[in-house]
Design an enzyme around this catalytic site. Structure first.
Site: not given
Ligand code: GUN
Length: 299
Positions: A120, A97, A53
């Site tokens: 998110d 995350q 990211k």
């Molecule tokens: N863990 C797995 N997929 C995601 C996501 O799209 N965002 C976040 N913050 N954690 C994740």
């Protein structure tokens, strides 16, 4: 003939679109969008995703901040970090995350993210907006799945979609999004999960299968009809001595055999995973623009 759904190609196209917007901002001497990511502990998979990211932010010209915290951090301390980001005008959006260490309650943490910075789309306000079809941040992975369906012109109207897995991150929201009277959408969606009796009886009726369970080879060729569209959200490690790392990434679908019956299928890697990042960048750009929320009041 089976067609591969190329997440690399589509995610690159989206990133190029975003990079153009950033160039225009820079030409006007404006500040660029800024995404922050909080990574707690040293889960290798989570670190890989977060690094992807941050790297993607750099590719499109966004500013980014990675906040790494030890897994000994208390929930209270983590929430204090979140409040700093909520109140930092230089940050347009941020993510925490997941998963988090067991001693931290994910719901408490997500509840403390300012909805206007929740790129998110995990905060209850954004989930509620999604359910009611109000403008708000859509979760990145489902948003990326819909984008793939759209860019490949895959018909969803009146189709049978079977979603396997009911997580808040993928299964639950994609079920809601594809049920809406819209394109992509207007489908008859069935949400299957670990308590489903005779999964095969559902998948055999499916025009589109979205597999998001984290179980290797959950979907096998005998479970799908000819011409099925397969969206594989799985990201599983399979031991593979021929690889330098000792493993390779595989999805929830037996790709080799299911691909022979499918009309379209996403590979793993190279499918949905890259779209998650592209969607996150799109959401961050909308956060920067203040598309969904009044920046001054955060509502
Ligand atoms: N863990 C797995 N997929 C995601 C996501 O799209 N965002 C976040 N913050 N954690 C994740």
């Amino acid at each position: 003939m089976m067609q591969l759904i190329d997440g690399l190609k589509i995610s690159r196209a989206i990133k190029a679109e975003i990079a153009e917007v950033v160039k225009e901002l820079q030409a006007q001497n404006k500040r660029v969008p800024h995404l922050a990511a909080i990574l707690v502990g040293n889960n290798i998979a989570s670190a890989t995703y977060v690094n992807g990211k941050i790297k993607s932010c750099k590719e499109v010209g966004f500013q980014s901040t990675l906040i790494q915290l030890p897994d000994t951090i208390t929930e209270h301390e983590l929430i204090s970090e979140i409040h700093l980001l909520n109140n930092n005008d230089a940050i347009d959006g941020f993510i925490v995350q997941l998963p988090l260490p067991k001693h931290i309650d994910e719901k408490d943490v997500i509840n403390n993210i300012l909805p206007s910075k929740d790129v998110d789309g995990f905060h209850p306000v954004n989930v509620g907006k999604m359910v009611l079809d109000l403008p708000g941040f859509l979760p990145a992975t489902p948003k990326g799945i819909l984008e793939l369906l759209k860019r490949y012109h895959i018909e969803t109207d009146g189709k049978n979609v079977v979603v396997v897995g009911r997580s808040n991150i993928v299964g639950m929201p994609v079920n809601i999004m594809l049920s809406k009277k819209a394109y992509p959408g207007n489908a008859t969606v069935t949400l299957c999960h670990s308590a489903t009796v005779n999964l095969k009886s559902y998948t055999l009726e499916a025009d589109i299968i979205i597999a998001a369970t984290g179980k290797i080879n959950l979907i096998t060729a005998d479970m799908v009809k000819d011409g099925v569209v397969i969206i594989d959200v799985g990201m599983n490690k399979l031991e593979d001595a021929s690889k330098k790392r000792g493993y390779r990434l595989v999805g929830d679908v037996d790709f080799e055999n299911v691909s022979k019956k499918a009309s379209y299928i996403t590979p793993v890697p190279g499918g949905v995973g890259l779209m998650t990042v592209a969607s996150l960048l799109q959401n961050t750009l909308e956060a920067y623009k203040g598309t969904y929320y009044d920046k001054l009041i955060g509502l």
